[in-house]
Design an enzyme around this catalytic site. Sequence first.
Site, PDB file in Angstrom:
ATOM      1  N   GLN A  98       0.819  -1.215   0.000  1.00 26.11           N
ATOM      2  CA  GLN A  98       0.000   0.000   0.000  1.00 26.11           C
ATOM      3  C   GLN A  98       0.854   1.267   0.000  1.00 26.11           C
ATOM      4  OE1 GLN A  98      -1.782  -1.200   3.934  1.00 26.11           O
ATOM      5  NE2 GLN A  98      -1.540   0.959   4.434  1.00 26.11           N
ATOM      6  N   HIS A 133      -6.431  -1.552  11.589  1.00 21.22           N
ATOM      7  CA  HIS A 133      -5.844  -1.983  10.316  1.00 21.22           C
ATOM      8  C   HIS A 133      -6.759  -3.040   9.689  1.00 21.22           C
ATOM      9  CE1 HIS A 133      -2.811  -2.785   7.358  1.00 21.22           C
ATOM     10  NE2 HIS A 133      -2.535  -3.998   7.798  1.00 21.22           N
ATOM     11  N   CYS A 166      -5.326   0.329   3.551  1.00 21.51           N
ATOM     12  CA  CYS A 166      -5.498  -1.090   3.872  1.00 21.51           C
ATOM     13  C   CYS A 166      -6.957  -1.515   3.724  1.00 21.51           C
ATOM     14  CB  CYS A 166      -5.000  -1.366   5.278  1.00 21.51           C
ATOM     15  SG  CYS A 166      -5.815  -0.380   6.543  1.00 21.51           S
TER      16      CYS A 166
END
Lengths: 214, 81
Positions: free
Chosen positions: A19, A162, A25
Amino acid sequence: LPARFDWRDKAVVAPVQNQGACGSCWAFSVVGAMQADHAIGGSQLEQLSVQQVLDCSYQNAGCSGGSPSRALSWLNQTKLKLVPRSEYPYKAKTGICHFFSQSHEGVSVKDFSTYDFSGQEEAMMGQLVAHGPLAAIVDAVSWQDYLGGIIQYHCSSHWSNHAVLIIGYDTTGDIPYWIVQNSWGTTWGDEGYVYIKIGGNICGIADSVAAVFL
Amino acid sequence: AFRAHFHRTYEVDSEEFNRRRVYFQNATERHAYLNSFSTMSQSAKYGINQFSDLSQKEFKDLYLRVVPDKAPIFSGLKTPG
């Protein structure tokens, strides 16, 4: 349920992505689930555009962050077709949304589910086997220093920050674990993968788990 | 060695070098603590990687950007009737 299951064995999981310096994410996890489901349905495995989700999902904040379930909700409502990555490449920064005509080839979401599987990780294994890779959110603070092996400690539940893609599990060894694809490149973790102990909702892996239906 | 391996461009003794060296030293202290729990061969290992010269705040600000949503508790698969 099989003792070990890995969607990579069915050739439906795309390579690990990076990323870069962008908080994307959430988009990688959703697109990873979609492109795997598309391949499970009999299509050739094709990488879909993460940048399209990043630029166009206005309820999220692009590289400044977002939520997989909000992205899926938006994809489900709009029935927007994700185009191949080659047509809308990843740039690691938020840009202007590119529109494509309805006749343009692409992959859209038919439906999705998001559940809290804490305390029910065996049922979560069933979801993975039945529906394909799962988009999940986790606490990844300690992942800054992770090199490999099965995470059992230093990871909280209910403090997710995340998003990742759960692509399999293995219960054949002393410590049963989830096989998780991350989006920090192949130099991180075990070739881009991280393993999390099954049971106890380690890292909050079961807090919010999304399955996609195409 | 770290700078060469991870293609860092900051110069030795620059302000950034000195700051990143402190973050790197902090990381090695964290690794010792995190690894002290790893008693089995399969346990997670922690050490130097591409994030070792970031502060914990920098790491969070760059990579941990998910907005968590609360999901309904899974209550079993629905069956007709």
